[in-house]
Design a protein around this motif. Structure first.
Motif, PDB file in Angstrom:
ATOM      1  N   GLU A   1       0.828  -1.209   0.000  1.00 22.29           N
ATOM      2  CA  GLU A   1       0.000   0.000   0.000  1.00 22.29           C
ATOM      3  C   GLU A   1       0.859   1.255   0.000  1.00 22.29           C
ATOM      4  N   GLY A   2       2.100   1.110   0.425  1.00 20.10           N
ATOM      5  CA  GLY A   2       2.996   2.272   0.459  1.00 20.10           C
ATOM      6  C   GLY A   2       3.736   2.493  -0.852  1.00 20.10           C
ATOM      7  N   THR A   3       3.566   1.609  -1.809  1.00 16.64           N
ATOM      8  CA  THR A   3       4.341   1.722  -3.052  1.00 16.64           C
ATOM      9  C   THR A   3       4.121   3.074  -3.726  1.00 16.64           C
ATOM     10  N   TRP A   4       2.861   3.457  -3.861  1.00 20.36           N
ATOM     11  CA  TRP A   4       2.590   4.721  -4.563  1.00 20.36           C
ATOM     12  C   TRP A   4       3.172   5.916  -3.812  1.00 20.36           C
ATOM     13  N   VAL A   5       3.270   5.796  -2.476  1.00 16.59           N
ATOM     14  CA  VAL A   5       3.835   6.891  -1.673  1.00 16.59           C
ATOM     15  C   VAL A   5       5.342   6.996  -1.937  1.00 16.59           C
ATOM     16  N   ARG A   6       5.999   5.844  -1.925  1.00 19.04           N
ATOM     17  CA  ARG A   6       7.450   5.858  -2.157  1.00 19.04           C
ATOM     18  C   ARG A   6       7.765   6.288  -3.587  1.00 19.04           C
ATOM     19  N   ASP A   7       6.944   5.838  -4.539  1.00 17.24           N
ATOM     20  CA  ASP A   7       7.137   6.256  -5.937  1.00 17.24           C
ATOM     21  C   ASP A   7       6.983   7.774  -6.068  1.00 17.24           C
ATOM     22  N   ALA A   8       5.978   8.303  -5.375  1.00 12.90           N
ATOM     23  CA  ALA A   8       5.735   9.747  -5.452  1.00 12.90           C
ATOM     24  C   ALA A   8       6.929  10.515  -4.895  1.00 12.90           C
ATOM     25  N   ALA A   9       7.480  10.024  -3.793  1.00 12.00           N
ATOM     26  CA  ALA A   9       8.613  10.712  -3.173  1.00 12.00           C
ATOM     27  C   ALA A   9       9.815  10.707  -4.122  1.00 12.00           C
ATOM     28  N   MET A  10      10.041   9.589  -4.788  1.00 10.78           N
ATOM     29  CA  MET A  10      11.161   9.495  -5.733  1.00 10.78           C
ATOM     30  C   MET A  10      10.939  10.443  -6.908  1.00 10.78           C
ATOM     31  N   SER A  11       9.736  10.412  -7.426  1.00 10.61           N
ATOM     32  CA  SER A  11       9.411  11.231  -8.596  1.00 10.61           C
ATOM     33  C   SER A  11       9.550  12.726  -8.255  1.00 10.61           C
ATOM     34  N   TYR A  12       9.086  13.093  -7.071  1.00 11.88           N
ATOM     35  CA  TYR A  12       9.165  14.493  -6.646  1.00 11.88           C
ATOM     36  C   TYR A  12      10.621  14.924  -6.479  1.00 11.88           C
ATOM     37  N   ALA A  13      11.414  14.047  -5.880  1.00 11.53           N
ATOM     38  CA  ALA A  13      12.831  14.364  -5.671  1.00 11.53           C
ATOM     39  C   ALA A  13      13.523  14.551  -7.026  1.00 11.53           C
ATOM     40  N   GLU A  14      13.163  13.714  -7.969  1.00 11.64           N
ATOM     41  CA  GLU A  14      13.737  13.786  -9.319  1.00 11.64           C
ATOM     42  C   GLU A  14      13.364  15.121  -9.977  1.00 11.64           C
ATOM     43  N   LYS A  15      12.076  15.471  -9.880  1.00 17.10           N
ATOM     44  CA  LYS A  15      11.606  16.733 -10.468  1.00 17.10           C
ATOM     45  C   LYS A  15      12.336  17.922  -9.852  1.00 17.10           C
ATOM     46  N   LYS A  16      12.511  17.862  -8.548  1.00 19.28           N
ATOM     47  CA  LYS A  16      13.165  18.961  -7.837  1.00 19.28           C
ATOM     48  C   LYS A  16      14.606  19.133  -8.317  1.00 19.28           C
ATOM     49  N   LYS A  17      15.251  17.981  -8.544  1.00 21.78           N
ATOM     50  CA  LYS A  17      16.647  17.999  -8.988  1.00 21.78           C
ATOM     51  C   LYS A  17      16.733  18.633 -10.376  1.00 21.78           C
ATOM     52  N   VAL A  18      15.836  18.203 -11.256  1.00 21.63           N
ATOM     53  CA  VAL A  18      15.830  18.730 -12.631  1.00 21.63           C
ATOM     54  C   VAL A  18      15.599  20.244 -12.608  1.00 21.63           C
ATOM     55  N   ARG A  19      14.637  20.688 -11.780  1.00 20.90           N
ATOM     56  CA  ARG A  19      14.328  22.119 -11.690  1.00 20.90           C
ATOM     57  C   ARG A  19      15.536  22.912 -11.193  1.00 20.90           C
ATOM     58  N   LYS A  20      16.251  22.317 -10.258  1.00 21.55           N
ATOM     59  CA  LYS A  20      17.410  22.986  -9.682  1.00 21.55           C
ATOM     60  C   LYS A  20      18.496  23.148 -10.749  1.00 21.55           C
ATOM     61  N   ILE A  21      18.680  22.064 -11.521  1.00 22.80           N
ATOM     62  CA  ILE A  21      19.706  22.107 -12.568  1.00 22.80           C
ATOM     63  C   ILE A  21      19.321  23.139 -13.638  1.00 22.80           C
ATOM     64  N   SER A  22      18.046  23.113 -14.070  1.00 20.25           N
ATOM     65  CA  SER A  22      17.647  24.033 -15.139  1.00 20.25           C
ATOM     66  C   SER A  22      17.713  25.480 -14.658  1.00 20.25           C
ATOM     67  N   LYS A  23      17.479  25.673 -13.378  1.00 13.03           N
ATOM     68  CA  LYS A  23      17.602  27.005 -12.790  1.00 13.03           C
ATOM     69  C   LYS A  23      19.067  27.478 -12.835  1.00 13.03           C
ATOM     70  N   ALA A  24      19.958  26.543 -12.491  1.00 10.15           N
ATOM     71  CA  ALA A  24      21.385  26.860 -12.446  1.00 10.15           C
ATOM     72  C   ALA A  24      21.909  27.187 -13.847  1.00 10.15           C
ATOM     73  N   VAL A  25      21.362  26.462 -14.855  1.00 15.16           N
ATOM     74  CA  VAL A  25      21.787  26.696 -16.242  1.00 15.16           C
ATOM     75  C   VAL A  25      21.133  27.987 -16.729  1.00 15.16           C
TER      76      VAL A  25
END
Lengths: 318, 250
Positions: A294-318
């Protein structure tokens, strides 16, 4: 690596253990040492996590606010123990996901005691007093075990366990000094938890397959039977203080040996529960697997959000 | 006895008690160990705060009353918690949404309550602010993670917000006791917190890519003891021992 080199490494390794030196994650170690430690540490971690369930069963029904807070804190400690033990285990080159997978598939074991139901409030006392009491006897020697991360985790675990054990005894004390119904509840809990607690210390030495190697690596310092005797000798006087009767008609002090003699343990019951057929094996596993799935979707969401945040940070830096 | 003060304390404490009880149900069943530990932590903080309030209320009540009499031996109509906190843990999104929607309010309330003329309430508030600042950060971060995570998590979080939104307005209802306490400088006039609450929540939901519900239909009743159907079951669990074994010490 040549056979001679390997032998040399093994000799150095054995010598280090004999000298009471700690083995650290990056040190060379025999494959069997690594595997045995993964098995034992993960089994211990799983026991902490499954062990949260029988006590968690009483959080919403604890009889006072003080007891509720103490029980919540205790179960939370167990989650914490699970966390540091899994982390210690991960230093041996296995991931937490793999460890969970082993638990959920039934490949890895956990302490069988948690397959018994907690049916009354007195069980919170009995579990603390007896189950944590037996666990401490098993675990204190591990504070000096040879694998560094495990030994360090155990120092912390043992401090908290000894607090839990006192807390359990205090619950029993209150019941035994209370109304007749309360004392009866306490006796009933002792009757149900006594034998499973003795079984917790493992099969008799003759049946124990891992003892010899584990003693050599200081993963074990005393045999199962020695630990069991120590537990009984320590616990019987505590039952006397509570005014409760240990449910063993053969229990008696032996002047000659300086220990208590005790009755025959029902090893058929022990093996039945170990093999998955105890009163709550299925419930416990369903609860663990259920929470994970039942926690799978929660853990997936956390990973996906962390990934998005990283991409946003990189694109901001560029 | 100072009846208004006593009732006002229950109003403050029952929210903590029932929110803590709901989170306590999850202990051992979280989506991973870290969130399990964190939710238990929040539950523990809330029970700690509850005890502070009830010990004070018991003192006011006299008659040898204890915190446990107040926590466990009232009938449903006498519990004053808002409907929001008694809503069930349908899934992790519901748990987080419920707690977040409460935490934002709770922190705003405590930030005012710390200046209460009543020294005990002020002290409890000061201690609780530290804890609740963490709660709102934890649950707010999870609203963002789930809202802006995957499609599935977005949908679940949106459902939870939509389902719970109807209970938010009650937070700002001012009861007769609370009104008197606010006038005496002891309590907080929560109606003034409403705008800043919705501003904060709206900003976070938007950041989490969630839609702020447009519905203007709200439910209330908790503060006057008229609860949702869930409440009876919470109490059946919570009061079980005290009801089955009356007048015993544990």
């Amino acid at each position: 690596m040549s056979e001679a080199q390997l032998k040399n490494l093994e000799e150095i390794f054995e010598q280090r253990i004999a000298n009471d030196e700690k083995i650290e994650p990056k040190d060379w170690m025999p494959e069997k040492y690594r595997k045995t430690h993964i098995r034992q540490i993960s089994q211990h971690a799983h026991s902490e996590i499954v062990g949260m369930l029988p006590e968690g069963n009483w959080i919403t029904r604890a009889p006072s606010l003080r007891r509720k807070v103490a029980l919540l804190a205790k179960v939370q400690d167990e989650a914490g123990h699970g966390l540091y033990l899994y982390s210690a285990c991960e230093t041996l080159g296995i991931s937490r996901e793999e460890l969970y997978e082993q638990l959920h598939s039934g490949k890895a074991k956990y302490s069988s005691i948690f397959n018994y139901p907690t049916v009354s409030w007195a069980d919170m006392g009995a579990v603390g007093w007896l189950v944590d009491g037996a666990a401490i006897i098993n675990q204190v020697p591990l504070c000096n075990t040879s694998y560094g991360p495990y030994a360090r985790a155990m120092i912390r675990v043992c401090k908290e366990e000894s607090f839990h054990q006192r807390q359990g005894f205090e619950i029993m004390m209150k019941l035994c000094n209370g109304a007749p119904e309360q004392k009866e509840m306490a006796q009933d809990a002792l009757n149900r938890w006594w034998w499973p607690s003795l079984m917790m210390l493992g099969p008799t030495d003759a049946e124990s397959v891992h003892t010899e190697q584990s003693m050599k690596w200081k993963l074990k310092r005393k045999t199962n039977d020695e630990l069991r005797q120590q537990f009984i000798d320590q616990t019987v006087p505590q039952a006397d203080i509570l005014g409760l009767t240990i449910p063993d008609p053969d229990l008696k002090w032996n002047e000659e040996t300086g220990h208590y003699d005790f009755g025959e343990i029902d090893w058929d019951e022990f093996w039945q529960v170990v093999k998955g057929h105890g009163p709550c094996n299925k419930e416990r596993m369903n609860a663990r697997v259920g929470a994970w799935e039942e926690g799978t979707w929660v853990r997936d969401a956390a990973m996906s959000y962390a990934e998005k945040k990283k991409v946003r940070k990189i694109s901001k830096a560029v | 006895m100072k009846t208004n003060l006593y009732n006002y304390i229950l109003e403050l404490a029952d929210n903590c008690l029932i929110a803590g009880q709901r989170l306590g149900e999850l202990c051992g069943h979280g989506p991973n160990l870290e969130t399990d530990i964190a939710c238990t932590n929040i539950s523990l903080d809330l029970f700690g705060q509850t005890r502070g309030y009830f010990q004070y209320a018991a003192e006011l009540k006299g008659e040898d009353k204890t915190e446990d009499d107040i926590a466990f031996l009232r009938i449903e109509r006498e519990y004053k918690n808002v409907l929001l906190v008694e809503q069930p843990n349908r899934d992790f999104a519901y748990t987080i949404a419920r707690q977040y929607l409460f935490d934002v309010y709770h922190l705003l309330l405590l930030e005012k309550l710390q200046f209460s003329q009543d020294m005990t309430l002020s002290a409890i508030a000061k201690k609780s602010i530290k804890e609740v600042s963490y709660h709102v950060r934890f649950t707010g971060d999870w609203v963002k993670r789930l809202g802006d995570g995957t499609e599935i998590s977005h949908e679940k979080m949106q459902n939870a917000i939509d389902g719970l939104w109807t209970y938010t307005n009650e937070l700002f209802e001012v009861t007769e006791d609370a009104k008197i306490m606010a006038e005496e400088g002891i309590g907080v006039d929560v109606s003034v917190l409403k705008d800043v609450y919705y501003e904060k929540v709206t900003a976070l939901l938007q950041e989490a890519t969630l839609t702020v519900p447009a519905s203007k239909y709200f439910q209330k009743g908790g503060k006057s003891g008229i609860h949702t159907e869930h409440m009876g079951y919470i109490l059946a669990d919570m009061q079980y021992m005290q009801r089955a074994y009356p007048n015993m010490k544990w």
